[in-house]
Design a protein around this motif. Sequence first.
Motif, mmCIF file in Angstrom:
data_model
loop_
_atom_site.group_PDB
_atom_site.id
_atom_site.type_symbol
_atom_site.label_atom_id
_atom_site.label_comp_id
_atom_site.label_asym_id
_atom_site.label_seq_id
_atom_site.Cartn_x
_atom_site.Cartn_y
_atom_site.Cartn_z
ATOM 1 N N TRP A 1 0.814 -1.116 -0.026
ATOM 2 C CA TRP A 1 0.231 0.081 -0.110
ATOM 3 C C TRP A 1 0.866 1.388 -0.038
ATOM 4 N N TYR B 1 -10.603 -3.829 -0.384
ATOM 5 C CA TYR B 1 -11.280 -4.790 -1.384
ATOM 6 C C TYR B 1 -12.769 -5.014 -1.129
ATOM 7 N N HIS C 1 -7.377 1.814 -3.622
ATOM 8 C CA HIS C 1 -6.280 2.383 -3.094
ATOM 9 C C HIS C 1 -6.031 3.715 -2.941
ATOM 10 N N GLY D 1 -9.442 -5.004 3.982
ATOM 11 C CA GLY D 1 -8.176 -4.434 3.773
ATOM 12 C C GLY D 1 -7.693 -3.892 4.926
ATOM 13 N N THR E 1 -10.929 -2.979 -6.143
ATOM 14 C CA THR E 1 -9.743 -2.681 -5.347
ATOM 15 C C THR E 1 -9.694 -0.931 -5.115
ATOM 16 N N TYR F 1 -4.176 -9.557 -1.566
ATOM 17 C CA TYR F 1 -5.476 -9.839 -1.316
ATOM 18 C C TYR F 1 -5.629 -11.314 -0.657
#
Length: 351
Positions: free
Chosen positions: A227, A272, A258, A316, A256, A243
């Motif tokens: 990340w 996610y 981010h 997540g 997803t 994941y």
Amino acid sequence: MTEQTHNFEADTGKILNIVINSLYSDRDIFLRELLSNASDAIHKRKLLGQTQPDILNSAEDEILVAVDDKKKTVEIIDTGIGLNADDLTETLGTIARSGTSSFLDSIEEASDSKNAAKSLIGKFGVGFYSAFMVAEKVVVTTRKAGENGANTWESDGKAGYTITAVSDEHPVGTSIKLFLRKDAKEYADLHKLKGLIKKYSDHIIVPIFVQSKDVEKEQANSAQALWTKSPSEVSEEEYSEFYKASLGAFDEPYITLHNKTEGSIDFTNLLYIPKTAPFDLFEPERKTKISLYINRVFISQDVDGVIPTWLRFVKGILDTTSLDLNVSREMVQNSPRDQKDFEICNETHPL
């Protein structure tokens, strides 16, 4: 009337006893705290090396966790900045004095002080003493970068400590050797320690190796945090692998998300939405599956208010340096500011 000012008096032994036996609810956390300190020491050496190149490590930086099952010892060795005798007295000999906080204060005028704060983990100056939850004696041998001579700090966590000058042959960095208590012998199990490293320190950006007499040196953490990369640098395959491997999923992610947000609260999230609905999706007792990290170190998965309850199927991570943790770094302190900011974040990044 004459006014007199007095300093508080304290029974240091009793205070340390409280720190050791009452501050932490889970003994496993001792390893997280010591590895975080080791990581900070390595980052400090790199930061200071920008202006003092002679103190930089010429080899690869690493942390080694060495286990002796027969002698029931665990040793954490780093290639960090190290400590001299005065540092040992000021940090390890003074409860709640954070070497990291002092370090940040000393470079606060520097242009990179904000980035330094984001790379360092320690804050309260009590994490080291968590070692006494599992150890009857702790021996720290350390040599400071740029200085000759090493020193050994030794304590049983009860009757004070000793500092002894030792041979110059000790390499720059710090070794913390734990002589395990009778009720903590399970921590001499290399398999158990590898599991704790994977849980708490898998994403620290320093490779952590483990070794014993029967097991050759091997890396126990991934030493990367997906990340922290820019979304443009991450492939769909990497997102899918994280994941499944890190979040325990078996399907492919449907969506997803981010994002990196900076403002009154800074954080990065990697979320996610699964393709397959969880079997307990409609169970009111189902909790959220968002893991909280502080500077890539796992803190908890039981954090309320991060996302709305109806989004509890989302998996997540959330990584931030802006949340207030309690002293043991096990729980988030209730803060109206943080709660308000997270509500704003939920509106800013709707699912």
